[in-house]
Design an enzyme around this catalytic site. Structure first.
Site, PDB file in Angstrom:
ATOM      1  CG  HIS A 265      -4.404  -1.760  -1.789  1.00 35.18           C
ATOM      2  ND1 HIS A 265      -4.901  -2.434  -0.707  1.00 35.18           N
ATOM      3  CD2 HIS A 265      -3.780  -0.658  -1.265  1.00 35.18           C
ATOM      4  CE1 HIS A 265      -4.606  -1.783   0.409  1.00 35.18           C
ATOM      5  NE2 HIS A 265      -3.930  -0.711   0.098  1.00 35.18           N
TER       6      HIS A 265
ATOM      7  CB  SER B 147      -0.952  -0.065   1.196  1.00 35.68           C
ATOM      8  OG  SER B 147      -1.899   0.962   1.176  1.00 35.68           O
TER       9      SER B 147
END
Length: 202
Positions: free
Chosen positions: A131, A106
């Protein structure tokens, strides 16, 4: 009753150094900071981001022409905290070399990719995950709509920045960040998130 941070700090090893004035003891992270190494470990949040930013600015003031090495082992975290670190990395004069140890997921992956081009590395068994930003909000419908719009704006901005750092087309980034997308160190190189897998210190 000890809290987790007290226990953690008690477990940080101390290093003894001989100096002209006698012995000095440093915690291991302070000693590594002298070698221009910063550790970004754990959840990216405001307090941690402030410490990382302060270390980056300190090392710039010490030697603006020497590289800084940012070692990342993080599951991600706050976008705003991560952007404070990212913006400082881009702002300061020294090149910031990023190294993934363990995982960069992330916001951790975003910071990994944001290192100086040609100086971004993964260790062989590390994992990288990209993501879209996560958001959860409760409240009145109008407030929820405002927050949804904000998250969408952040998502678009992060995707464009990832496209710039990786060389991937924006539509590929948009597709690949739609769900959790895990990569090995080699796959992260192929994708353009890092420049090489580092097996031995050069």
């Amino acid at each position: 009753m000890h809290n987790a941070s007290d226990i953690q700090s008690a477990l940080v090893p101390m290093v003894i150094e001989q100096t002209a004035k006698g012995e000095r003891s440093f915690d291991i992270y302070s000693r590594l900071l002298k070698e221009r190494i910063i550790f970004l470990v754990g959840q990216v949040e405001e307090h941690m981001a402030n410490l990382i930013v302060a270390q980056l600015l300190f090392l710039e003031s010490e030697s603006p022409d020497k590289d800084i090495f940012l070692y990342i082992n993080s599951p991600g975290g706050s976008v705003t905290a991560g952007m404070a670190i990212y913006d400082t990395m881009q702002f300061i004069k020294p090149n910031v070399s990023t190294v993934c140890i363990g995982q960069a997921a992330s916001m951790g992956a975003f910071l990994l990719a944001g290192g100086e081009k040609g100086k971004r590395f993964c260790l062989p068994n590390s994992r990288v995950m990209i993501h879209q930003p996560l958001g959860g909000f409760q409240g009145q419908a109008s407030d929820i709509a405002i927050h949804a719009q904000e998250i969408l704006g952040i998502k678009n901005k992060l995707n464009q920045m990832l496209a710039d750092h990786t060389g991937q087309p924006l539509e590929v980034i948009e597709r690949d960040t739609d769900r959790d997308n895990f990569m090995s160190a080699t796959q992260a190189v192929e994708y353009g998130l890092v420049d090489a897998v580092m097996t031995k210190r050069g």
